[in-house]
Design an enzyme around this catalytic site. Sequence first.
Site, PDB file in Angstrom:
ATOM      1  CG  HIS A  32     -25.384  60.915 -30.474  1.00  0.00           C
ATOM      2  ND1 HIS A  32     -25.785  61.176 -31.769  1.00  0.00           N
ATOM      3  CD2 HIS A  32     -25.462  62.093 -29.810  1.00  0.00           C
ATOM      4  CE1 HIS A  32     -26.099  62.473 -31.872  1.00  0.00           C
ATOM      5  NE2 HIS A  32     -25.919  63.036 -30.688  1.00  0.00           N
TER       6      HIS A  32
ATOM      7  CG  HIS B 193     -22.300  65.918 -31.142  1.00  0.00           C
ATOM      8  ND1 HIS B 193     -22.947  66.980 -31.732  1.00  0.00           N
ATOM      9  CD2 HIS B 193     -23.274  65.122 -30.646  1.00  0.00           C
ATOM     10  CE1 HIS B 193     -24.251  66.844 -31.594  1.00  0.00           C
ATOM     11  NE2 HIS B 193     -24.487  65.724 -30.957  1.00  0.00           N
TER      12      HIS B 193
ATOM     13  CD  GLU C 246     -27.663  66.304 -32.296  1.00  0.00           C
ATOM     14  OE1 GLU C 246     -27.379  66.510 -31.116  1.00  0.00           O
ATOM     15  OE2 GLU C 246     -27.193  65.330 -32.926  1.00  0.00           O
TER      16      GLU C 246
ATOM     17  CB  SER D  85     -23.803  58.827 -34.315  1.00  0.00           C
ATOM     18  OG  SER D  85     -25.043  59.504 -34.141  1.00  0.00           O
TER      19      SER D  85
HETATM   20  N1  HBI Z   1     -27.640  67.568 -23.131  1.00  0.00           N
HETATM   21  N2  HBI Z   1     -25.891  66.105 -22.783  1.00  0.00           N
HETATM   22  C1  HBI Z   1     -26.658  66.797 -23.631  1.00  0.00           C
HETATM   23  N3  HBI Z   1     -26.431  66.711 -24.953  1.00  0.00           N
HETATM   24  C2  HBI Z   1     -27.180  67.399 -25.841  1.00  0.00           C
HETATM   25  O1  HBI Z   1     -26.956  67.322 -27.067  1.00  0.00           O
HETATM   26  C3  HBI Z   1     -28.213  68.233 -25.356  1.00  0.00           C
HETATM   27  C4  HBI Z   1     -28.417  68.300 -23.980  1.00  0.00           C
HETATM   28  N4  HBI Z   1     -29.410  69.072 -23.502  1.00  0.00           N
HETATM   29  C5  HBI Z   1     -30.244  69.880 -24.315  1.00  0.00           C
HETATM   30  C6  HBI Z   1     -29.976  69.705 -25.756  1.00  0.00           C
HETATM   31  N5  HBI Z   1     -28.983  68.966 -26.228  1.00  0.00           N
HETATM   32  C7  HBI Z   1     -30.871  70.338 -26.764  1.00  0.00           C
HETATM   33  O2  HBI Z   1     -32.016  70.890 -26.128  1.00  0.00           O
HETATM   34  C8  HBI Z   1     -30.209  71.430 -27.559  1.00  0.00           C
HETATM   35  O3  HBI Z   1     -31.080  71.783 -28.616  1.00  0.00           O
HETATM   36  C9  HBI Z   1     -29.954  72.613 -26.738  1.00  0.00           C
HETATM   37 FE    FE Z   2     -26.326  65.071 -30.233  1.00  0.00          FE
END
Ligand code: HBI
Ligand code: FE
Length: 293
Positions: free
Chosen positions: A141, A146, A187, A206
């Site tokens: 993913h 991303h 997303e 993804s």
């Molecule tokens: N941590 N590793 C990871 N990947 C993410 O996409 C991610 C996260 N922590 C918080 C988060 N996304 C979401 O809360 C975002 O909206 C900030």
């Molecule tokens: Fe993501």
Amino acid sequence: MKGVNVGVAPVTYGTGDRAPRGEYGRARSDYTCAQDFAQYTEADHATYRRLYERQLQQLPGLACDEFISAVHKLGAPEQIPRFDDISERLMKATGWQIVGVPGLIPEEAFFSLLAEQRFPVTDWIRKPEEFDYVVEPDIFHDLFGHVPLLFNPVFADYMQAYGAGGMKASRLDACELLARLYWYTVEFGLIHTPQGLRAYGAGILSSAGELRYSVTSPEPKRVGFDLQRLMRSRYRIDTFQASYFVIDSFQQLFDATAPDFTAVYREVRESILAEGEIDAGQVLPGERLYSTV
Ligand code: HBI
Ligand code: FE
């Protein structure tokens, strides 16, 4: 990237108190960790290759051109890529790099990594029996969904601006509102092109099923991007999206994050008090929707 609240990423990934899947003990104080390449078995490499090939063949006509033109920069899918190799190419293109993380990390840590142009990539991969659906975001993913658009300078700048905004949101207790922006753009975002709607959101790109669904199904509601309307909008993490927001360009996204959000949060909160939040799939009176044809 659908997932459950693993105790380190509150709010955005929904409820549930499952133990985090990754090994957080090996992470540094900023939650980053070296990519543990030795962990990958032949089955893991095969899973990555199969996921990559399945998704690659359905991109034409569904994924945006900027994604299709950059996805090969992940390198050949014969093996799970080494993060350092991708970072070397990415740094030359937009100044970004990818860093390993054991999984979801707290929002503050996540925001500050984005602000530093360091994208966190989970370094474990789903098991074969999770081929079609994994609860927490795994390496496929994060990498496939991303990373390709981080090679696009305007989108990369939006991601850094988002991270910088996130640092401020934490202080304004507005993480939930800002998390909706991430959800409905980074997303699950759609973009309008002369050839029709295309996906640019990682959660769509993804996903084996949601990519076609998001662009072609008559079921979901596709609303023009409007920051305040978006921040009033709830979302579901356990199904395909009932609503999508459509942008006209990545520049529009970047411009939307340029102003200071303090006033935006205040107005959004006032409109939520006055008119309530908007459910996923709900359409407001007079709202113009995008059609799939
Ligand atoms: N941590 N590793 C990871 N990947 C993410 O996409 C991610 C996260 N922590 C918080 C988060 N996304 C979401 O809360 C975002 O909206 C900030
Ligand atoms: Fe993501």
